[in-house]
Design a protein around this motif. Structure first.
Motif, mmCIF file in Angstrom:
data_model
loop_
_atom_site.group_PDB
_atom_site.id
_atom_site.type_symbol
_atom_site.label_atom_id
_atom_site.label_comp_id
_atom_site.label_asym_id
_atom_site.label_seq_id
_atom_site.Cartn_x
_atom_site.Cartn_y
_atom_site.Cartn_z
ATOM 1 N N VAL A 223 48.905 41.461 37.145
ATOM 2 C CA VAL A 223 48.913 40.319 38.076
ATOM 3 C C VAL A 223 48.454 40.697 39.485
ATOM 4 C CG1 VAL A 223 50.741 39.031 36.918
ATOM 5 C CG2 VAL A 223 51.350 40.729 38.641
ATOM 6 N N ASP A 224 48.527 41.981 39.797
ATOM 7 C CA ASP A 224 48.199 42.397 41.158
ATOM 8 C C ASP A 224 46.705 42.640 41.376
ATOM 9 O OD1 ASP A 224 50.709 42.243 42.308
ATOM 10 O OD2 ASP A 224 51.290 44.206 41.534
ATOM 11 N N VAL A 225 45.918 42.534 40.311
ATOM 12 C CA VAL A 225 44.475 42.754 40.464
ATOM 13 C C VAL A 225 43.835 41.470 41.011
ATOM 14 C CG1 VAL A 225 42.331 43.367 39.270
ATOM 15 C CG2 VAL A 225 44.514 44.396 38.542
ATOM 16 N N ALA A 226 42.993 41.653 42.021
ATOM 17 C CA ALA A 226 42.312 40.499 42.608
ATOM 18 C C ALA A 226 41.290 39.947 41.612
ATOM 19 C CB ALA A 226 41.607 40.933 43.888
ATOM 20 N N PRO A 227 40.988 38.653 41.664
ATOM 21 C CA PRO A 227 39.942 38.102 40.793
ATOM 22 C C PRO A 227 38.659 38.932 40.914
ATOM 23 C CG PRO A 227 41.033 36.352 42.015
ATOM 24 C CD PRO A 227 41.569 37.650 42.543
ATOM 25 N N LYS A 228 37.986 39.114 39.799
ATOM 26 C CA LYS A 228 36.772 39.949 39.709
ATOM 27 C C LYS A 228 37.084 41.446 39.808
ATOM 28 C CE LYS A 228 33.693 36.447 41.641
ATOM 29 N NZ LYS A 228 33.079 36.039 42.908
ATOM 30 N N GLY A 229 38.343 41.785 39.840
ATOM 31 C CA GLY A 229 38.716 43.200 39.892
ATOM 32 C C GLY A 229 38.692 43.816 38.503
ATOM 33 N N LYS A 230 39.085 45.089 38.466
ATOM 34 C CA LYS A 230 39.036 45.828 37.200
ATOM 35 C C LYS A 230 40.446 46.291 36.812
ATOM 36 C CE LYS A 230 35.830 48.647 39.181
ATOM 37 N NZ LYS A 230 35.042 47.785 40.069
ATOM 38 N N ILE A 231 40.623 46.400 35.503
ATOM 39 C CA ILE A 231 41.838 47.070 35.047
ATOM 40 C C ILE A 231 41.430 48.106 34.001
ATOM 41 C CG2 ILE A 231 42.440 45.297 33.303
ATOM 42 C CD1 ILE A 231 45.443 45.948 34.256
ATOM 43 N N LEU A 232 41.848 49.346 34.226
ATOM 44 C CA LEU A 232 41.528 50.440 33.306
ATOM 45 C C LEU A 232 42.780 50.751 32.499
ATOM 46 C CD1 LEU A 232 39.125 50.555 35.238
ATOM 47 C CD2 LEU A 232 39.288 53.054 35.205
ATOM 48 N N ILE A 233 42.654 50.548 31.186
ATOM 49 C CA ILE A 233 43.831 50.635 30.321
ATOM 50 C C ILE A 233 43.740 51.862 29.417
ATOM 51 C CG2 ILE A 233 45.060 49.453 28.443
ATOM 52 C CD1 ILE A 233 44.014 46.783 29.761
ATOM 53 N N ASN A 234 44.812 52.660 29.423
ATOM 54 C CA ASN A 234 44.864 53.838 28.551
ATOM 55 C C ASN A 234 45.141 53.365 27.124
ATOM 56 O OD1 ASN A 234 45.298 56.264 27.286
ATOM 57 N ND2 ASN A 234 47.235 56.702 28.341
ATOM 58 N N SER A 235 44.074 53.186 26.339
ATOM 59 C CA SER A 235 44.244 52.579 25.014
ATOM 60 C C SER A 235 44.880 53.538 24.017
ATOM 61 C CB SER A 235 42.894 52.074 24.501
ATOM 62 O OG SER A 235 41.978 53.146 24.435
ATOM 63 N N SER A 236 45.030 54.812 24.392
ATOM 64 C CA SER A 236 45.742 55.744 23.499
ATOM 65 C C SER A 236 47.207 55.345 23.376
ATOM 66 C CB SER A 236 45.684 57.170 24.048
ATOM 67 O OG SER A 236 44.365 57.611 24.179
ATOM 68 N N LEU A 237 47.742 54.794 24.433
ATOM 69 C CA LEU A 237 49.177 54.462 24.432
ATOM 70 C C LEU A 237 49.432 52.957 24.511
ATOM 71 C CD1 LEU A 237 50.671 57.191 26.810
ATOM 72 C CD2 LEU A 237 50.409 57.261 24.333
ATOM 73 N N ILE A 238 48.393 52.177 24.807
ATOM 74 C CA ILE A 238 48.600 50.735 24.980
ATOM 75 C C ILE A 238 47.723 49.988 23.974
ATOM 76 C CG2 ILE A 238 48.578 48.811 26.624
ATOM 77 C CD1 ILE A 238 48.427 50.969 28.891
ATOM 78 N N GLU A 239 48.395 49.303 23.054
ATOM 79 C CA GLU A 239 47.621 48.556 22.043
ATOM 80 C C GLU A 239 47.251 47.183 22.568
ATOM 81 O OE1 GLU A 239 49.652 48.433 18.308
ATOM 82 O OE2 GLU A 239 49.783 50.636 18.202
ATOM 83 N N LYS A 240 48.106 46.673 23.466
ATOM 84 C CA LYS A 240 47.932 45.321 23.990
ATOM 85 C C LYS A 240 46.648 45.192 24.802
ATOM 86 C CE LYS A 240 51.121 42.514 26.578
ATOM 87 N NZ LYS A 240 52.471 42.501 27.156
ATOM 88 N N LYS A 241 46.104 43.965 24.840
ATOM 89 C CA LYS A 241 44.903 43.712 25.641
ATOM 90 C C LYS A 241 45.317 43.040 26.953
ATOM 91 C CE LYS A 241 42.363 45.216 22.351
ATOM 92 N NZ LYS A 241 41.948 46.619 22.468
ATOM 93 N N ALA A 242 44.434 43.107 27.925
ATOM 94 C CA ALA A 242 44.693 42.404 29.185
ATOM 95 C C ALA A 242 44.688 40.905 28.920
ATOM 96 C CB ALA A 242 43.641 42.772 30.207
ATOM 97 N N LYS A 243 45.548 40.155 29.615
ATOM 98 C CA LYS A 243 45.659 38.706 29.392
ATOM 99 C C LYS A 243 44.609 37.939 30.161
ATOM 100 C CE LYS A 243 50.632 38.624 28.943
ATOM 101 N NZ LYS A 243 51.640 38.680 29.989
ATOM 102 N N ARG A 244 44.307 38.418 31.381
ATOM 103 C CA ARG A 244 43.470 37.627 32.293
ATOM 104 C C ARG A 244 41.992 37.730 31.932
ATOM 105 N NH1 ARG A 244 45.252 39.439 38.148
ATOM 106 N NH2 ARG A 244 43.333 38.298 38.632
ATOM 107 N N ASP A 245 41.261 36.608 32.153
ATOM 108 C CA ASP A 245 39.827 36.670 31.894
ATOM 109 C C ASP A 245 39.004 36.649 33.192
ATOM 110 O OD1 ASP A 245 40.281 34.093 32.591
ATOM 111 O OD2 ASP A 245 39.902 33.256 30.575
ATOM 112 N N ASP A 246 39.703 36.620 34.342
ATOM 113 C CA ASP A 246 38.964 36.677 35.614
ATOM 114 C C ASP A 246 38.870 38.103 36.151
ATOM 115 O OD1 ASP A 246 41.672 36.866 36.133
ATOM 116 O OD2 ASP A 246 41.555 35.810 38.046
#
Lengths: 354, 180, 247
Positions: B85-108
């Motif tokens: 939630v803290d990422v500004a619109p058009k920002g990036k989120i880098l997810i460690n997929s080795s430990l996180i199966e879930k996907k990001a919810k936001r599409d902005d």
């Protein structure tokens, strides 16, 4: 000298050692622990001594003892610990000894919390202990200013023979920023030979470090002398930063961490064509009254922003003396104001002004 | 004008604090304005840890990142839940997929899924997963030059830890390569 | 004419404020004589407490600090750490040391701080007007226990020397009395040993001196000396509890 990246609490220690501080007496409390830890490691390498006292009360009394010997000495703590130190602080002020006390403020009252706060403003500026005394209170907003101020604090303490308090908060203590160690502006410092207890060596009268005056006239005379000193401090040491004051409609008053958040709010509003100024006291005592007395005519109201339920606002109101309406926005308990919340408050005020 | 606001978050021990410090150091090497602000308190002791890093061309006001992060680097699931939630619109989120199966919810915002632990294990050192993530972030943001990070590594891993520099550099390169 | 007695250089010429029959004067003189005999007057820094001996800084002819109530050992720690080559001592009463200052006295011993404490125990608060101290004896009357101290309400009197003797950093612990000339001579010997212990760097040293308070006990001076012997010594036995060899 090249810039180094350091954590705030450690930078305070490095600056103190740079300023010739040789003795540190402390007691663990979050969020200032990195400072005594740093001193325990670095002071012995620099011909100094670190002692972890049995309590804050003992630590400040060790400072009193060492300061009476004329050495550069420091202690640090966080809010509840500073409350415990008040006994020693008033003795040190009464006996007119130089020392530096750092308060990395956390939320209160009581045990409170461990997150950043500014709710010790009254405690630092009103004399937290008994009697009529004042501390010089410095309030840096970034780490460069912190190391500059800590270094200068030792000179100020020696110059006035008065305890100097440096007030940070959990954020300043924990964060990292690049810093450069610079030499502070030199002051002509008085000799300590006339009062420091170093042993008479059989060739002078004993020196007595004392704050007891049983004769009321003697004590009043002592107080009058102290007040004269405080007046000189007031005339010479009040400092502040003015930011974006030209054509400002509202002036914000904020110090330390909060002033940085206010600057973000001001910059954002500027993009919308709204001009807001900031007066940032760099000394909490003496309070930079002049800055408020000399605000431009364009300013129609003042807003004090603090991480407390409203303490510095008293000094802002006293300085403005009813000239313009003064409002307050604050968060407490370790909650930190956001730029957006400050902007909302400013807009609400602007609406009311129109 | 550069004004990167990065949240690094994960479990204590995943190296999120040092990841942030390296980025800060690299920014300082380039004479940029930098600040590093950690979370502190009981959460440091085994729970989630995070830090806010700002690397900018102009003076930094508040070192706190509220809801205007240009990037969040999340090493574990609680961090994804907390900081997306803290990422500004058009920002990036880098997810460690080795430990996180879930996907990001936001599409902005743009999400990148990086198997940091797997890559780190391929390099023979599970502890460099943080550097894989940091390498990916640098490749995507160009916040600092990779050489500046190398300089920062030399500073952090001085003396007896010097043998760790090579594997950390390799991890940075592999992370960058993964998102290239 | 031969000089048979000279006042010690360790005391100033100031007249003390102590009540008639109070033994503080004797103890001051013993400390001052010892400092003079050890030739450390020019090197000594003393710490006065809060209590009857609050003005001790006016009487000892050495550099002095006046500490807040109970904190003299902490103040002395700061002094000694800054001035390790000076001889540093605290002079404290039983309200100061055994009540409000217990943390400071325990930890100065715990750290083995190289200072000497002169602990004057007269089983009562003097300066404030005769209130009960932790050292007040069972049945002894005080202004805050007017029917006499009771165990049920206030516990048993605190034996400080015995307590401190359990701490490794306390190199020298001895209890003495000044109720007669023989004991005064012994007291001086103990005080001398305590300072020698500091000078040799052995650790913390303390001498507990049983003392009188005719004013607040409500007994004539000579009777007070007898009262001390009859009542205090049975509960607070004299003797050495720790010397450097044992420590």
């Amino acid at each position: 000298m090249a810039k180094v990246l350091m954590k705030g609490n450690e930078a305070i220690g490095a600056a103190a050692i740079q300023a010739g501080c040789k003795y540190f007496f402390g007691y663990p409390i979050t969020p200032q622990n990195e400072l005594p830890e740093y001193m325990s490691k670095e002071l012995p390498k620099n011909d100094g001594v670190f002692v972890q006292a049995e309590s804050e009360v003992a630590a400040i009394n060790m400072v009193y003892g060492a300061a009476g010997c004329g050495v550069r000495v420091m202690t640090s703590s966080s809010s509840p610990g500073i409350a415990l130190k008040q006994e020693g602080i008033t003795y040190i002020a009464g006996a007119e000894l130089p020392c530096v006390i750092v308060n990395i403020v956390r939320g209160g009252p009581g045990l409170g919390g461990i997150q950043p706060a500014q709710s010790d403003y009254f405690q630092s500026t009103r004399g937290g202990g008994n009697g009529d005394y004042k501390l010089l209170v410095l309030a840096p907003a970034n780490l460069q200013e912190m190391v500059d101020m800590v270094q200068e604090a030792f000179d100020m303490a020696d110059y006035y023979r008065n305890p100097v308090m440096v007030v940070g908060d959990g954020m300043i203590g924990q964060m990292m920023e690049p810093i450069e160690f610079r030499t502070p502006v030199k002051r002509e410092l008085p000799s300590k030979e006339g009062w420091a207890t170093t042993g008479t060596k059989g060739n002078r009268k004993p020196h007595i470090i004392n704050s007891l005056f049983l004769d009321p006239q003697g004590l009043e005379d002592h107080n009058i002398r102290l007040q004269k000193k405080y007046k000189t401090m007031k005339e010479n040491e009040a400092r502040y930063e003015a930011y974006n004051m030209e054509n400002a409609e509202i002036v914000l008053a904020a110090y330390g961490t909060t002033s940085r958040i206010c600057k973000n709010a001001i910059d954002k509003l500027k993009e919308e064509g709204i001009n807001i100024g900031l007066i940032r006291p760099q000394t909490l005592w003496p309070f930079p009254e002049k800055a408020f007395q000399e605000i431009p005519e364009t300013v129609k109201a003042a807003l004090t922003v603090e991480m407390s339920e409203g303490q510095m606002i008293d000094d802002v109101r006293l300085a403005l003396n009813g000239k313009i309406p003064t409002e307050f926005y604050g968060r407490s308990g370790g909650m930190i104001p956001t730029p957006d919340a400050i902007i909302d408050k400013i807009k609400e005020m602007l609406g009311g002004l129109k | 004008m550069l004004n990167e606001k990065v949240i690094c978050a994960g479990f204590g021990g995943q190296g999120v604090m040092s990841m942030g410090q390296l980025l800060t150091y690299a920014g300082m090497v380039e004479d940029k304005q930098v600040s590093w602000l950690p979370s502190y308190g009981p959460e440091m002791r085994g729970g989630t840890a995070n830090c806010n890093v700002i690397v900018a061309d102009s003076l930094i006001g508040s070192p706190i990142i509220n809801d205007d992060a240009t990037c969040a680097i999340v090493m574990n699931l609680p961090s994804l839940d907390k900081f997306e939630v803290d990422v500004a619109p058009k920002g990036k989120i880098l997810i460690n997929s080795s430990l996180i199966e879930k996907k990001a919810k936001r599409d902005d915002i743009t999400a990148y899924y990086i198997p940091a632990n797997e890559i780190a294990l391929e390099l023979g050192n599970a502890r460099v997963a943080n550097m894989v993530m940091l390498g990916a972030y640098i490749e995507l943001s160009k916040a600092v030059k990779i050489e500046s990070l190398h300089k920062a590594l030399q500073k952090v891993f001085g003396g007896s830890k010097a043998h760790l520099i090579a594997v950390n550099e390799e991890a940075l390169a592999r992370g960058a390569e993964f998102v290239r | 004419m031969a000089i048979v007695f000279e006042k010690t250089k360790g005391l100033t010429d100031k007249e003390t404020h102590y009540c008639p029959g109070c033994t503080h004067g004797i103890i001051h003189r013993l400390v001052a004589e010892v400092l003079e005999e050890l030739d450390v007057l020019g090197n000594a820094i003393g710490v006065a407490p809060v209590g009857c001996s609050v003005l001790a800084y006016d009487y000892f002819n050495v550099d002095m600090h006046e500490a807040s109530h109970g904190r003299a050992p902490a103040v002395a720690t700061g002094i000694k750490r800054a001035m390790p080559n000076n001889v540093v001592f605290t002079y404290q009463g039983d309200g100061d040391l055994a009540s409000i200052g217990t943390a400071e006295i325990v930890h100065v011993a715990h750290r083995g701080e190289k200072i000497t404490t002169i602990f004057v125990n007269n089983a009562i608060y003097g300066m404030t007007g005769g209130q009960m101290a932790p050292t007040t004896l069972i049945g002894q009357k005080a202004t805050t226990c007017q029917d006499g101290r009771s165990k049920a309400h206030s516990g048993m009197p605190l034996r400080v020397s015995e307590m401190l003797a359990t701490i490794d950093g306390a190199a020298f612990v001895e209890r003495v009395s000044v109720h007669n000339p023989v004991e005064i001579r012994k007291a001086k010997k103990a005080i001398k040993k305590a300072f020698e212990c500091q000078i040799k760097g052995e650790g913390f040293s303390i001498v507990e001196v049983l003392s009188t308070c005719p004013t607040n006990w409500g007994i004539a001076p000579t009777e007070s000396l007898k009262w001390l012997e009859a009542n205090m010594i049975p509960y607070y036995p004299l003797g050495n509890f720790r010397t450097p060899e044992e420590a």
